[in-house]
Structure formats: C-alpha cells, structure tokens
Write a protein that holds these residues in place. Structure first.
Motif, PDB file in Angstrom:
ATOM      1  N   GLU A  26       0.814  -1.205   0.000  1.00  0.00           N
ATOM      2  CA  GLU A  26       0.000   0.000   0.000  1.00  0.00           C
ATOM      3  C   GLU A  26       0.859   1.272   0.000  1.00  0.00           C
ATOM      4  OE1 GLU A  26      -2.687  -0.157   3.235  1.00  0.00           O
ATOM      5  OE2 GLU A  26      -3.791  -1.888   2.483  1.00  0.00           O
ATOM      6  N   TRP A  27       2.169   1.114   0.238  1.00  0.00           N
ATOM      7  CA  TRP A  27       3.074   2.255   0.255  1.00  0.00           C
ATOM      8  C   TRP A  27       3.991   2.186  -0.959  1.00  0.00           C
ATOM      9  CZ3 TRP A  27       3.505   5.911   4.380  1.00  0.00           C
ATOM     10  CH2 TRP A  27       2.603   5.691   5.425  1.00  0.00           C
ATOM     11  N   GLU A  28       4.049   3.284  -1.707  1.00  0.00           N
ATOM     12  CA  GLU A  28       4.880   3.332  -2.904  1.00  0.00           C
ATOM     13  C   GLU A  28       5.605   4.673  -2.962  1.00  0.00           C
ATOM     14  OE1 GLU A  28       4.237   3.666  -7.734  1.00  0.00           O
ATOM     15  OE2 GLU A  28       2.679   2.707  -6.506  1.00  0.00           O
ATOM     16  N   VAL A  29       6.915   4.617  -3.180  1.00  0.00           N
ATOM     17  CA  VAL A  29       7.724   5.835  -3.232  1.00  0.00           C
ATOM     18  C   VAL A  29       8.251   6.041  -4.640  1.00  0.00           C
ATOM     19  CG1 VAL A  29       9.736   7.050  -2.338  1.00  0.00           C
ATOM     20  CG2 VAL A  29       8.395   5.603  -0.818  1.00  0.00           C
ATOM     21  N   GLN A  30       8.019   7.229  -5.186  1.00  0.00           N
ATOM     22  CA  GLN A  30       8.544   7.608  -6.498  1.00  0.00           C
ATOM     23  C   GLN A  30       9.437   8.824  -6.307  1.00  0.00           C
ATOM     24  OE1 GLN A  30       5.466   8.681  -9.266  1.00  0.00           O
ATOM     25  NE2 GLN A  30       6.899   9.390 -10.850  1.00  0.00           N
ATOM     26  N   SER A  31      10.533   8.882  -7.028  1.00  0.00           N
ATOM     27  CA  SER A  31      11.475   9.985  -6.895  1.00  0.00           C
ATOM     28  C   SER A  31      11.666  10.692  -8.229  1.00  0.00           C
ATOM     29  CB  SER A  31      12.832   9.469  -6.384  1.00  0.00           C
ATOM     30  OG  SER A  31      13.767  10.514  -6.275  1.00  0.00           O
ATOM     31  N   VAL A  32      11.649  12.028  -8.204  1.00  0.00           N
ATOM     32  CA  VAL A  32      11.929  12.831  -9.398  1.00  0.00           C
ATOM     33  C   VAL A  32      12.988  13.864  -9.031  1.00  0.00           C
ATOM     34  CG1 VAL A  32       9.664  12.506 -10.451  1.00  0.00           C
ATOM     35  CG2 VAL A  32      10.015  14.390  -8.852  1.00  0.00           C
ATOM     36  N   PRO A  33      13.798  14.307 -10.005  1.00  0.00           N
ATOM     37  CA  PRO A  33      14.948  15.169  -9.682  1.00  0.00           C
ATOM     38  C   PRO A  33      14.625  16.637  -9.487  1.00  0.00           C
ATOM     39  CG  PRO A  33      14.936  14.670 -12.013  1.00  0.00           C
ATOM     40  CD  PRO A  33      13.821  13.869 -11.419  1.00  0.00           C
ATOM     41  N   ASP A  34      13.510  17.119 -10.055  1.00  0.00           N
ATOM     42  CA  ASP A  34      13.276  18.564 -10.003  1.00  0.00           C
ATOM     43  C   ASP A  34      11.783  18.885  -9.966  1.00  0.00           C
ATOM     44  OD1 ASP A  34      12.338  18.327 -12.685  1.00  0.00           O
ATOM     45  OD2 ASP A  34      14.398  18.537 -13.409  1.00  0.00           O
ATOM     46  N   GLY A  35      11.475  20.191  -9.881  1.00  0.00           N
ATOM     47  CA  GLY A  35      10.098  20.630  -9.759  1.00  0.00           C
ATOM     48  C   GLY A  35       9.267  20.382 -11.001  1.00  0.00           C
ATOM     49  N   VAL A  52       9.398  17.586  -0.492  1.00  0.00           N
ATOM     50  CA  VAL A  52      10.255  18.420  -1.326  1.00  0.00           C
ATOM     51  C   VAL A  52      11.534  18.773  -0.578  1.00  0.00           C
ATOM     52  CG1 VAL A  52      10.405  20.587  -2.614  1.00  0.00           C
ATOM     53  CG2 VAL A  52       8.229  19.348  -2.495  1.00  0.00           C
ATOM     54  N   ALA A  53      12.661  18.597  -1.258  1.00  0.00           N
ATOM     55  CA  ALA A  53      13.971  18.911  -0.691  1.00  0.00           C
ATOM     56  C   ALA A  53      14.139  20.418  -0.526  1.00  0.00           C
ATOM     57  CB  ALA A  53      15.069  18.363  -1.599  1.00  0.00           C
ATOM     58  N   PRO A  54      15.068  20.847   0.331  1.00  0.00           N
ATOM     59  CA  PRO A  54      15.254  22.287   0.558  1.00  0.00           C
ATOM     60  C   PRO A  54      15.712  23.065  -0.672  1.00  0.00           C
ATOM     61  CG  PRO A  54      16.290  21.001   2.311  1.00  0.00           C
ATOM     62  CD  PRO A  54      15.898  20.036   1.238  1.00  0.00           C
ATOM     63  N   LEU A  55      16.439  22.403  -1.575  1.00  0.00           N
ATOM     64  CA  LEU A  55      16.926  23.064  -2.780  1.00  0.00           C
ATOM     65  C   LEU A  55      16.590  22.218  -3.997  1.00  0.00           C
ATOM     66  CD1 LEU A  55      20.464  24.234  -1.570  1.00  0.00           C
ATOM     67  CD2 LEU A  55      18.431  25.668  -1.884  1.00  0.00           C
ATOM     68  N   LEU A  56      16.066  22.864  -5.036  1.00  0.00           N
ATOM     69  CA  LEU A  56      15.761  22.194  -6.293  1.00  0.00           C
ATOM     70  C   LEU A  56      16.500  22.917  -7.415  1.00  0.00           C
ATOM     71  CD1 LEU A  56      11.880  21.716  -5.915  1.00  0.00           C
ATOM     72  CD2 LEU A  56      13.689  20.067  -5.396  1.00  0.00           C
TER      73      LEU A  56
END
Length: 371
Positions: A26-35, A52-56
C-alpha cells in the motif's frame, strides 16, 4: 499511499527507503529530480503526499508546493528543512503552502508520524457530521481578508518594506485604529507610544503585526457580546504571547498565531465549549474541531489548523516532539486557568518546564490586568 520525493533520493537515507518499502504494497515511493518533473507526475497520477527537498535545480520549493496546491489541493505537502539549523524560521512563502516541515536527516519514525497525523486531520476536517453541523450555520464568517492579503504580499515578496505593509493596513481604517490601540497596549509596547502604522510595522515586526491584524479582524466577528468578545480577545492575545515563548524561534510565529485562533470556534453559533461538561447526546460540534474546520475553509497553514483541532488533546497529533499543538495546548490552558495535560508533557519530556511556564503565564496575566 503514494509518496513523491522531489530532489533526489540523496535527501532520504537508504534506511528510510527500506523502511517504507517494508510497510507493504500500500506504500509506494517515487522519486523525481526537479520541480518540473514533479508537476508532470502529480498531473498524471494521484499522489497522496509530496516531499520536497530544501533546494531544487529549477524551482523554489515554495513555488513548487504552491503549484501543487492549485493542481492537487488534496495532496499532503511536506517541506524538508535543514535540521542542523533549528533556529532558522521557515520562510513566509513556505509556511503558506506546506502542510508540515520535517528536519533533515529524516528518520522513518518522524515521516510516518507526520503522514499518519496529517491523514487523521484530513479525515477529521472531512467528517460528514462536522460538515453537516457547520453547514447549518446560515452565514459563516468571512475570511480575514487583510490578514490573508498580508500573507499573500509576503509570499510574493518577503522583502516587502514597512511602508508597503502599512499601506495595506491603512486601507481599513477601523482595523488600522485597532492595530494602533493594541500595539500601544502593555502586551506589545515597551513604554514608548507608537503613533503611526509604519512605526508599528518597524518596531513590532511583521509577525507581531500579522497577529494584531488577525486579532482585529477575527474578534470583530458578530456572535458574542462586546464584553465577552473583549475577554476572549484578551485571553487569546495572552495565549499567543505565551505560546511564542514556549517554542524555538523557528516555530514561535506559528505557535503564536495558532494560539491566537485556538478559540475561534466559540464565535460560531451552535458550537459547544469543549472545556465545559456536555451531555453524551449533545449533537453540537466542539469548538476546537469547528474552529479548525473554519480555518481550513479560510486556507490557513496546516500546522495552525492542526494545533487548533488538537489543542485539548495534543497527543492526537502523533508528533512525539513538543511542537505547535503542544505549545497551544499549554498556552491556552494556562491563559484560561484550566488544567494542563501533564501526562502528555511527560511523554514529550517537557513536564519539568511546566512550573516555569506557569510563572510566565502569571506575569502575562498581571500585564493584561494593568493594560
């Protein structure tokens, strides 16, 4: 739950990703590099939470979260902040668009607690019973337009100068007069009179000015008698000042505003005071959840809504550390002369500070009497 991480997996430890992976399908994590990639991902599929990371590389985190708010308002928005600098307050822009701020490095327990508590709060505010009860009110109070205008101005330009902010306040002469009156009270004045709005902005600072504007707008709402409204405002201002002292600088402003608004539900008709005994079959909503619902309709920041909703039961926020909900609980209880949940304070390691906080509350009470 589908979680979108923006800014690269470097912001989350391998331990955390493994922890989430072990929670089940039921838990799925997706990662993208930028906004930009995040906006595409949110537009093309349902995302339950975005972190969201502190810097993009392409967008400011606040800009991205603002766009996500417009695109998918139901998505939980979490901003990561530098945990090595706890005294640095989140910017006004990020406060206006993020549901929660979490420190780096991020532990699995902290993330899980944040997601769980925000889901619970979302369920509370989406309660059919609460919607029905509030829906019976013929005319809900309008949002505090001047306060929201100030927040919007600061979201657009955090360097807004005192003259620009004073001009906004001056557009409403009644509130401008009330702000000057309050800024010269013993709560906010150190002895020298403030005679103009620009001076009030400069000397008080934007966070205090926003709270004064908010108090002026909120406690001008119809629904209670003049003396009762004045007593409610005085108690709210005292709780606001006290809550700010209970938190580090990075959270003091949120705590002050949340404490100021904690009892706003009492201004609504057909709402019961949850601090008073009630019959088991009383159908009226409690003032804490009703107030939180109203603030949700107004679009105020989620940490404030959460603190108002859980002010009487801060442990329900599922945040192990002492944060805004805990500070609001202590401040409003001491300001009203009610019992503090000592078991909760013990659980978050803050019980030894209670006597010191009682003394601070007594000092503020003396000031309010003198004022």
């Amino acid at each position: 739950m589908r979680i979108l991480l923006v800014g690269g997996e470097a912001e989350l430890s391998a331990e955390l990703l493994e922890y989430i992976g072990d929670l089940g399908d039921e838990w799925e994590v997706q990662s993208v590099p930028d906004g930009s990639a995040a906006i595409v991902a949110v537009a093309s599929a349902t995302i339950d939470a975005i972190i969201v990371a502190p810097l993009l590389p392409d967008l400011a985190p606040a800009t991205l979260l603002g766009q996500i708010r417009t695109l998918r308002p139901e998505t939980i928005r979490i901003a990561l902040i530098d945990g090595n600098n706890p005294q640095r307050a989140p910017s006004a822009r990020i406060i206006g668009v993020a549901h929660r701020f979490l420190p780096l490095p991020l532990s699995p327990e902290v993330l899980l607690e944040a997601l769980t508590s925000l889901e619970e709060l979302r369920e509370l505010l989406d309660s059919p019973h609460l919607r029905q009860a509030i829906g019976r009110i013929e005319k809900l109070p309008s949002p505090p337009h001047l306060y929201l205008s100030l927040m919007h101005a600061l979201e657009e330009d955090e360097e807004s100068n005192a003259a620009e902010i004073a001009k906004l306040v001056a557009a409403d002469p009644a509130i401008a007069a009330k702000v000057l009156q309050l800024s010269n009270s013993a709560f906010f004045n150190n002895g020298r009179a403030i005679s103009d709005l620009r001076g009030a902005v400069t000397r008080l600072g934007l966070s205090t000015l926003r709270d004064l504007v908010l108090a002026s707008e909120v406690f001008a709402l119809p629904g209670v008698s003049g003396p009762e409204r004045n007593a409610l405002q005085t108690r709210a201002l005292m709780a606001s000042r006290l809550a700010a002292r209970l938190l580090p600088a990075s959270s003091a402003e949120l705590g002050a505003t949340a404490a100021l608004l904690a009892d706003i539900g009492l201004l609504l008709p057909g709402v019961r005071d949850e601090r008073q005994p009630a019959a088991e079959d009383d159908p009226r909503p409690g003032h804490a959840e009703a107030g939180a619902y109203l603030l949700g309709l107004w679009g105020l920041p989620m940490p404030i809504i959460e603190a108002v909703a859980f002010q009487l039961q801060p442990g329900r926020s599922n945040v192990r550390s002492f944060w805004v909900a805990g500070a609001v609980h202590v401040a409003t209880a001491l300001a009203a002369g009610h019992a503090v949940d000592e078991q909760y304070l013990a659980s978050v390691g803050m019980l030894p500070k209670l006597e010191q906080w009682r003394e601070q509350a007594e000092n503020l009470l003396e000031i309010s009497v003198e004022a």
